[in-house]
Scaffold this motif. Structure first.
Motif, PDB file in Angstrom:
ATOM      1  N   ALA A   1      -6.854  14.572  12.119  1.00 45.52           N
ATOM      2  CA  ALA A   1      -5.975  14.509  10.950  1.00 45.52           C
ATOM      3  C   ALA A   1      -6.370  13.281  10.141  1.00 45.52           C
ATOM      4  O   ALA A   1      -7.199  12.468  10.565  1.00 45.52           O
ATOM      5  N   GLU A   2      -5.762  13.137   8.979  1.00 48.27           N
ATOM      6  CA  GLU A   2      -6.069  11.983   8.134  1.00 48.27           C
ATOM      7  C   GLU A   2      -5.391  10.710   8.629  1.00 48.27           C
ATOM      8  O   GLU A   2      -5.896   9.600   8.397  1.00 48.27           O
ATOM      9  N   TYR A   3      -4.260  10.846   9.307  1.00 48.26           N
ATOM     10  CA  TYR A   3      -3.523   9.701   9.843  1.00 48.26           C
ATOM     11  C   TYR A   3      -3.028  10.034  11.238  1.00 48.26           C
ATOM     12  O   TYR A   3      -2.784  11.200  11.588  1.00 48.26           O
ATOM     13  N   THR A   4      -2.836   8.992  12.040  1.00 50.11           N
ATOM     14  CA  THR A   4      -2.254   9.172  13.357  1.00 50.11           C
ATOM     15  C   THR A   4      -1.537   7.884  13.757  1.00 50.11           C
ATOM     16  O   THR A   4      -1.805   6.815  13.196  1.00 50.11           O
TER      17      THR A   4
ATOM     18  N   LEU B   1      -5.829  24.771  10.069  1.00 45.86           N
ATOM     19  CA  LEU B   1      -5.839  23.645   9.138  1.00 45.86           C
ATOM     20  C   LEU B   1      -4.590  23.686   8.264  1.00 45.86           C
ATOM     21  O   LEU B   1      -4.279  24.702   7.637  1.00 45.86           O
ATOM     22  N   HIS B   2      -3.868  22.571   8.223  1.00 43.99           N
ATOM     23  CA  HIS B   2      -2.692  22.426   7.368  1.00 43.99           C
ATOM     24  C   HIS B   2      -2.986  21.353   6.322  1.00 43.99           C
ATOM     25  O   HIS B   2      -3.443  20.257   6.663  1.00 43.99           O
ATOM     26  N   ALA B   3      -2.702  21.658   5.063  1.00 43.56           N
ATOM     27  CA  ALA B   3      -2.975  20.723   3.969  1.00 43.56           C
ATOM     28  C   ALA B   3      -1.811  19.783   3.702  1.00 43.56           C
ATOM     29  O   ALA B   3      -1.976  18.771   3.017  1.00 43.56           O
ATOM     30  N   ASP B   4      -0.642  20.104   4.231  1.00 46.27           N
ATOM     31  CA  ASP B   4       0.550  19.303   3.916  1.00 46.27           C
ATOM     32  C   ASP B   4       1.377  19.026   5.169  1.00 46.27           C
ATOM     33  O   ASP B   4       2.596  19.135   5.164  1.00 46.27           O
ATOM     34  N   TRP B   5       0.691  18.647   6.245  1.00 45.04           N
ATOM     35  CA  TRP B   5       1.385  18.313   7.493  1.00 45.04           C
ATOM     36  C   TRP B   5       2.073  16.954   7.318  1.00 45.04           C
ATOM     37  O   TRP B   5       1.505  16.048   6.705  1.00 45.04           O
ATOM     38  N   PRO B   6       3.285  16.780   7.830  1.00 44.27           N
ATOM     39  CA  PRO B   6       3.980  15.493   7.654  1.00 44.27           C
ATOM     40  C   PRO B   6       3.182  14.328   8.242  1.00 44.27           C
ATOM     41  O   PRO B   6       2.736  14.383   9.392  1.00 44.27           O
TER      42      PRO B   6
ATOM     43  N   MET C   1       0.842  -1.187   0.000  1.00 46.03           N
ATOM     44  CA  MET C   1       0.000   0.000   0.000  1.00 46.03           C
ATOM     45  C   MET C   1       0.884   1.247   0.000  1.00 46.03           C
ATOM     46  O   MET C   1       1.779   1.379   0.842  1.00 46.03           O
ATOM     47  N   THR C   2       0.645   2.124  -0.943  1.00 49.19           N
ATOM     48  CA  THR C   2       1.393   3.377  -1.014  1.00 49.19           C
ATOM     49  C   THR C   2       0.645   4.451  -0.246  1.00 49.19           C
ATOM     50  O   THR C   2      -0.532   4.716  -0.510  1.00 49.19           O
ATOM     51  N   LEU C   3       1.328   5.068   0.705  1.00 53.80           N
ATOM     52  CA  LEU C   3       0.716   6.094   1.538  1.00 53.80           C
ATOM     53  C   LEU C   3       1.342   7.452   1.229  1.00 53.80           C
ATOM     54  O   LEU C   3       2.529   7.531   0.908  1.00 53.80           O
ATOM     55  N   PRO C   4       0.582   8.517   1.348  1.00 55.76           N
ATOM     56  CA  PRO C   4       1.140   9.851   1.091  1.00 55.76           C
ATOM     57  C   PRO C   4       2.139  10.248   2.168  1.00 55.76           C
ATOM     58  O   PRO C   4       2.072   9.774   3.306  1.00 55.76           O
ATOM     59  N   ASP C   5       3.055  11.130   1.807  1.00 52.44           N
ATOM     60  CA  ASP C   5       4.040  11.628   2.773  1.00 52.44           C
ATOM     61  C   ASP C   5       3.464  12.736   3.646  1.00 52.44           C
ATOM     62  O   ASP C   5       4.005  13.014   4.723  1.00 52.44           O
ATOM     63  N   THR C   6       2.399  13.375   3.182  1.00 51.72           N
ATOM     64  CA  THR C   6       1.776  14.468   3.939  1.00 51.72           C
ATOM     65  C   THR C   6       0.286  14.191   4.106  1.00 51.72           C
ATOM     66  O   THR C   6      -0.271  13.274   3.487  1.00 51.72           O
ATOM     67  N   MET C   7      -0.340  14.992   4.930  1.00 52.67           N
ATOM     68  CA  MET C   7      -1.767  14.783   5.219  1.00 52.67           C
ATOM     69  C   MET C   7      -2.400  16.107   5.625  1.00 52.67           C
ATOM     70  O   MET C   7      -1.711  17.078   5.957  1.00 52.67           O
ATOM     71  N   ARG C   8      -3.718  16.117   5.618  1.00 49.51           N
ATOM     72  CA  ARG C   8      -4.457  17.251   6.157  1.00 49.51           C
ATOM     73  C   ARG C   8      -4.563  17.051   7.664  1.00 49.51           C
ATOM     74  O   ARG C   8      -4.849  15.949   8.149  1.00 49.51           O
ATOM     75  N   ALA C   9      -4.358  18.131   8.402  1.00 46.17           N
ATOM     76  CA  ALA C   9      -4.434  18.051   9.861  1.00 46.17           C
ATOM     77  C   ALA C   9      -4.876  19.400  10.411  1.00 46.17           C
ATOM     78  O   ALA C   9      -4.460  20.455   9.916  1.00 46.17           O
ATOM     79  N   MET C  10      -5.735  19.351  11.427  1.00 50.29           N
ATOM     80  CA  MET C  10      -6.095  20.556  12.162  1.00 50.29           C
ATOM     81  C   MET C  10      -5.170  20.620  13.375  1.00 50.29           C
ATOM     82  O   MET C  10      -5.212  19.754  14.249  1.00 50.29           O
ATOM     83  N   VAL C  11      -4.331  21.628  13.408  1.00 50.99           N
ATOM     84  CA  VAL C  11      -3.248  21.701  14.382  1.00 50.99           C
ATOM     85  C   VAL C  11      -3.514  22.839  15.360  1.00 50.99           C
ATOM     86  O   VAL C  11      -3.763  23.977  14.949  1.00 50.99           O
TER      87      VAL C  11
END
Length: 360
Positions: A146-149, A23-28, A1-11
């Motif tokens: 966020a999209e991932y944690t 809101l960050h659109a390219d959080w690591p 499975m290929t996962l993105p290097d960045t994600m959307r996150a509310m920081v």
């Protein structure tokens, strides 16, 4: 499975008002280290801990009710639930429902693909019952807005349920908090339990879980929300703060008060407890400063229990209740991640009955 290097996150960038959530659109995207799992977040519940940590309400310099806004003064040494500073920026959000999409060293790869909800308490693996060695997901480490944690594998509890992701995201905080309170107060079928603030997430969970134990439940809620609270199983629903609570209760005798409200009405709740009664508390949204007549406390043989850090078996029991259909979700509304500020504003205003959930 290929996962993105960045994600959307509310920081959350620091203590203060709603503007601190950015809101960050390219959080690591985080990577799981040894013993951890990577979770694709499908839904994440919103709770008082998120609001109070962001605003700094937990600091003893704050004596007001929970407002969700910035306070004039917040102590630097004790602004969180644990009475210690946290590191910003921080991704908040504890109540994740999601899918494991990666594992760190030492975690069985067979866990990939599992549907999970969180056990929010971050315990010392060598001493899991020591409450002084605990943290909270979304506070002492990044959480689920966020999209991932990532989280320790032990905190990602596999669940088998036909409930939706948003419905499952209502359980981890509200229901475990409620079950922890009832466990501390040793509630049984012999009890009559009074639940102030019964239309909230924890309040609604208290109603259901106390009924599950066989107790009689008297709920307090605003009139507009009486039907919602009744549907959760309350035996009676009274006004939010009756002028004469003893008269309103009639023949009912209260052996347990399960409270997350506090505030000016608090002495009334204590006064109606039966001799030998128990008061259990896990919040003070109407205000943390209360008046107590110690004579009532000791002459009536009352027992007070605070309930914050819960034992691991409480969450494990809750998962069994969910899978067996013994409790139902009280999902009030869902908001997209980019509307987390609006979700918190609605939560603070008590616009909805039940739990609010955010979806990435």
């Amino acid at each position: 499975m290929t996962l993105p290097d960045t994600m959307r996150a509310m920081v959350t960038m620091g203590h203060g008002g709603l503007e601190q959530m950015v809101l960050h659109a390219d959080w690591p995207r985080p990577e799981p280290v040894a013993g951890e799992v990577l979770v694709r977040v499908r839904a994440c519940g919103l709770n008082n801990t998120d609001v109070n940590t962001r605003s700094g309400w937990y600091s003893k310099t704050v004596t007001d009710a929970t407002t969700g806004g910035a306070f004039e003064e917040v102590g630097e040494d004790d602004p969180t639930w644990g009475g210690a500073p946290i590191t910003f920026p921080r991704i908040q959000g504890a109540d994740v429902c999601g899918e494991i999409v990666g594992v760190g060293a030492g975690v069985d790869p067979a866990r990939i693909g599992a549907r999970i909800i969180t056990d929010n308490w971050l315990r010392d693996p060598d001493d899991p019952t020591d409450k002084n060695k605990t943290g909270y997901f979304g506070s002492e480490r990044d959480g689920g807005f966020a999209e991932y944690t990532t989280m320790p594998s032990v905190n990602a509890i596999t669940i088998r349920s036909e409930l939706s992701d948003a419905e499952l995201a209502t359980f981890s905080c509200s229901y475990s908090t409620a079950e922890g309170m009832l466990t501390r107060a040793n509630v049984t079928a012999k009890d009559t339990v009074l639940v102030p603030g019964a239309s909230g997430g924890v309040g609604g969970a208290l109603v259901q879980l106390a009924k599950r134990r066989g107790a009689r439940v008297i709920a307090l809620a605003s009139e507009a929300k009486h039907s919602d609270v009744t549907s959760l199983g309350a035996d009676r629903v009274l006004a939010r703060a009756p002028d004469d609570l003893r008269a309103a209760l009639g023949e009912d005798r209260i052996t347990v008060v399960a409270d997350v409200v506090g505030g000016p009405y608090w002495p009334t709740l204590i006064d109606i407890l039966e001799r030998g009664g128990r008061y259990t508390c896990s919040g003070a949204i109407a205000g943390p400063m209360v008046d107590l007549d110690l004579r009532t406390f000791y002459l009536r043989d009352l027992t007070f229990t605070g309930s914050t850090v819960i034992d691991p078996e409480v969450t494990n029991n809750l998962v069994r209740y969910i899978e067996a259909g013994d409790v139902k979700p009280a999902l009030a509304a869902t908001y997209p991640l980019d509307q987390l500020r609006e979700a918190q504003a609605a939560f603070i205003a008590k616009k909805h009955t039940g739990n609010i959930v955010v979806t990435p």
